[in-house]
Structure formats: C-alpha cells, structure tokens
Design a protein around this motif. Structure first.
Motif, PDB file in Angstrom:
ATOM      1  N   CYS A   1       0.746  -1.076  -0.038  1.00  0.00           N
ATOM      2  CA  CYS A   1      -0.045  -0.114  -0.056  1.00  0.00           C
ATOM      3  C   CYS A   1       0.786   1.002  -0.014  1.00  0.00           C
ATOM      4  O   CYS A   1       1.931   1.136   0.442  1.00  0.00           O
ATOM      5  CB  CYS A   1      -0.938  -0.038   1.315  1.00  0.00           C
ATOM      6  SG  CYS A   1       0.003   0.246   2.988  1.00  0.00           S
TER       7      CYS A   1
ATOM      8  N   SER B   1       4.818   3.177  -1.847  1.00  0.00           N
ATOM      9  CA  SER B   1       4.202   1.609  -2.053  1.00  0.00           C
ATOM     10  C   SER B   1       5.275   0.756  -1.365  1.00  0.00           C
ATOM     11  O   SER B   1       6.338   0.580  -1.643  1.00  0.00           O
ATOM     12  CB  SER B   1       3.876   1.227  -3.444  1.00  0.00           C
ATOM     13  OG  SER B   1       3.505   0.006  -3.452  1.00  0.00           O
TER      14      SER B   1
ATOM     15  N   MET C   1      -4.569   0.984  -1.304  1.00  0.00           N
ATOM     16  CA  MET C   1      -4.216  -0.601  -1.100  1.00  0.00           C
ATOM     17  C   MET C   1      -4.019  -1.043  -2.699  1.00  0.00           C
ATOM     18  O   MET C   1      -4.650  -0.829  -3.581  1.00  0.00           O
ATOM     19  CB  MET C   1      -5.320  -1.495  -0.763  1.00  0.00           C
ATOM     20  CG  MET C   1      -6.088  -1.218   0.779  1.00  0.00           C
ATOM     21  SD  MET C   1      -4.720  -1.770   1.841  1.00  0.00           S
ATOM     22  CE  MET C   1      -5.472  -1.204   3.408  1.00  0.00           C
TER      23      MET C   1
END
Lengths: 220, 220
Positions: free
Chosen positions: A8, A22, A78
């Motif tokens: 995420c 990320s 996500m």
DNA sequence: CAGTATATCTCGAGT
DNA sequence: ACTCGAGGTATACTG
C-alpha cells in the motif's frame, strides 16, 4: 481488531503532510475505529496512524480514508492484499503500574524524615494558581519547603519548581519558602541550574524508601 | 512480521514494573526482534512492548521472554493461541515529511521582512554554550534579536528563549538582545509569560510563508 | 472543554 | 555513550 497485510501507499494530511511510498505493511484497524500502519521494525511507534475518535471509509477503488473531527486525513491506497483477518478481543482489563512519580510522592510524604530530622508534612499536592506543588512541608527550623518530585530530574522540573517558589514566596503567610528538587536521578545540567537558584537537590532511593515502607507495614 | 492473537498475561520488569492480567490481545513480533502487545483500542501506543535490540526466547511452557541488553524483561504467558501467522514485508522505504519546525525556520530565515521592514538575518542555528538559537537577526534599528521558533508555542519554549537571552545579553558584542517567540499557534499562558518578560510574540502563517516561497521559486 | 504534566515516552542529531 | 530537543508526540488528570 482487523489485521491486514497489504502492499500500500499512505498519505497523511493534517498537522503536517506526509507520504509513504508503496510497500508491504501491516494495517491495524481496532475496535475503537483507530487505524495504524506498521512497518516490520520498531515496537512502539507506527509509521502512520489516526487516533480515535475517527471514521474509516473503505472506497470501492481500494482507497481507504480515515478522518477525524479536526479534518485530519489518512488515506491508504491498497495495491495488493496479502492477508485480512478479524478477531474479537473484548475490553482489556488494563495495565497495573508501579514505581512512578505518584508512588515516590506517597513514599516520601510518609517518611519526611528521609530529608532530615524534624521535617514534617504540610500536605501533598498543595494547590496553587499555576498547579499543585508535589509536597509542601516544614524543615527542622519550621521553614516552609516546596518539594518537586520527578523520576528523572531534568531542567524542566527545576523551572517548574522555580515558578512555584516565585508564587509561594509572594504569600506572606508562607514566605520564605525554600525549594527541594527530589528525583531518583538528577541530570547534571538540572543540578547546576537548581544549585544556582538556591534549590537543594536530593536523590531518592526508590528501593530504600519502599523497603522502609515494607518494614512499616510489617509492624501491623 | 509475526502476528499472534492470544489470551495471555504479561509482566514487564525494567524501568518500572507492570502487569497485565489475562485477556485476549495481539502480539506483534517484528523482523528487528522487537515485540509489542496491543489491546483492541488506541492506534498509537501498545499496552506493553520491548524496543529493539532485544531477543525473544520462546519457552516450552507457553512462556515467552523478551530481554534487552539493559536487563529489562517482558514476559508473556500464553494461555490460548487464537491466531498465528508470519509475513515477509522487507525494509520500508520510509516516511517523507513536510511542515515541521525545521521548515518554518528555513522559510522565516528566507523572508525576515515578514517580521518587519529592514530586518536582516545574522544566521540560523546561532551557536551558544547551552545550544543553538533558532534564528539570530537584526531589526530595523540594528538591535540584535533572538528568535525561538515552535510549531506550537507553549511555556517551555518561552523558558528556553529566556535562557538564551540571559546568555546572549552577557556578551557585550551582542547586547542588548531582544527576544521574539514565533509559532504557528501560541498558547495564552505562553503569551502572558513572554509578554511579562518583554518578549514579543509572532504568529506564523505556514501556508502564507510557503506561498511566498513558492512565488519566489516561480521567478526562476 | 482547555490547560498541564507525565511517559518504560520514542527518535534523531550533535558532541 | 550521553545530552538535548522535537514529536502529527499520546495520554491522563484537573479545573
């Protein structure tokens, strides 16, 4: 408690703005609505979080938005869910502590003679306009003494006691009031500042004080 | 990262002693060896924890012992394991922040005229024996001014600036030195104390300062 | 609700 | 190794 392991990215906008690129992380959603994002190191502090009360909105585009009343936002995007499980834990009975400042204060108030023969307690948490003085007492000469107690004595504590002394010495019923800075450990800089201001420093031995207390209890 | 949900009791003995009675909780074991115990509320703070570096010994009697070099111990007695899973996360790329005190200091140093026409920077992080002064500058009259910058201005910040001013005013090359307490938000009590000590208070508008800066950048 | 003091504060920078 | 200051400090407590 919901445990999500996911790749995420995270954005926080509130008291500051922050961004997490990320990566795989743990997302904790707790029963009080709070959310925290953890990396695989550091026990204490999450990478990012939103304290309760706050609300979590799970968008259909893999984007979670957590917001609180002040308008602070935590946005979790996500990219890949690797684990997702929920568990009922119930309310925690809570932590039982020992050894903090409050206990030192109790112990010392019960044994004022630790500071010198003939010292007597006036009262604990003596109220003043700017807050309570930990202990107010009299020394062997009958002089009023304000005691500030810390687990670790640092400069802030000396400043705090100084403010109390200024105030107390304006009261003709109490003045002159001396100061004692008492702690399990006193940092050199704090000791220098205290001494410079005519404040006595006392190192408290917690185990010894507790030992005395235990002896006392054994008498009954 | 290992996630364990278990009914457990926990004992910590170290800087203080603490006990958690039996209840279901989350136990996090991270790749750096750190261990934390979470209840189903509060995003930020674990109930109990051991920071790295530390070592976890998993006894055969359902008793986990986590210990660090200082001899602090966290003992987790497992009574019922409800979930146990492990996940590879890798190293986190880390947080990118913006908006903290350091940035305010940069912005203000770049635009001293925010404080008044003719104000000029001497230097940021001006060194003194008791630590660096955030900004040292001159006002329109050429008087030296020490600035303490905080995100939120509270009493501690005023005390800190007061100590700097005391010291700086002992230096005949600098004296007299005035004080300015600058913050995004200044608490009323801090403002009263500052004013009482002849220290001026300035509220900083972070977005305005950044806007000015952005305009400046656009010129190039 | 605001203000204050504490914390197993944690964490990082500088000496 | 130690000190000092900052923190999205968080959290508990008091008026």
């Amino acid at each position: 408690m919901r445990l999500v392991i996911a790749r995420c990215s995270v954005d926080y906008a509130g008291r500051l703005t922050a961004h997490l690129p990320s990566a795989p992380r743990l997302i904790l959603v707790k029963a009080d609505g709070s959310v925290s994002v953890h990396a695989d190191d550091r026990a204490y502090k999450p990478l990012n979080w939103m304290s309760p009360p706050c609300t979590l909105k799970e968008g259909d585009d893999q984007r979670w938005t957590v917001e609180n009343k002040a308008g602070e936002k935590l946005i979790i995007t996500m990219e890949e869910i690797l684990h997702d499980s929920s568990h009922e834990l119930g309310v925690d009975p809570g932590l039982i502590k020992d050894g903090v400042e409050a206990h030192l204060q109790e112990l010392l108030a019960d044994r004022m003679e630790t500071l010198g023969e003939g010292w007597t307690l006036i009262r604990r948490e003596f109220p003043t306009a700017i807050g309570p003085v930990d202990i107010l007492c009299r020394d062997a000469d009958g002089t009023t003494v304000a005691i500030e107690i810390k687990r670790r004595g640092e400069i802030d504590g000396v400043e705090q006691l100084t403010r109390y002394l200024e105030l107390l010495n304006r009261d003709p019923h109490l003045a002159p009031v001396k100061g004692v800075f008492a702690a399990q450990e006193i940092k050199p800089q704090a000791r220098v500042l205290a001494t410079d201001r005519g404040i006595d420093c006392v190192t408290l031995d917690y185990n010894a004080l507790r030992g005395i207390e235990d002896d006392k209890l054994r008498l009954f």
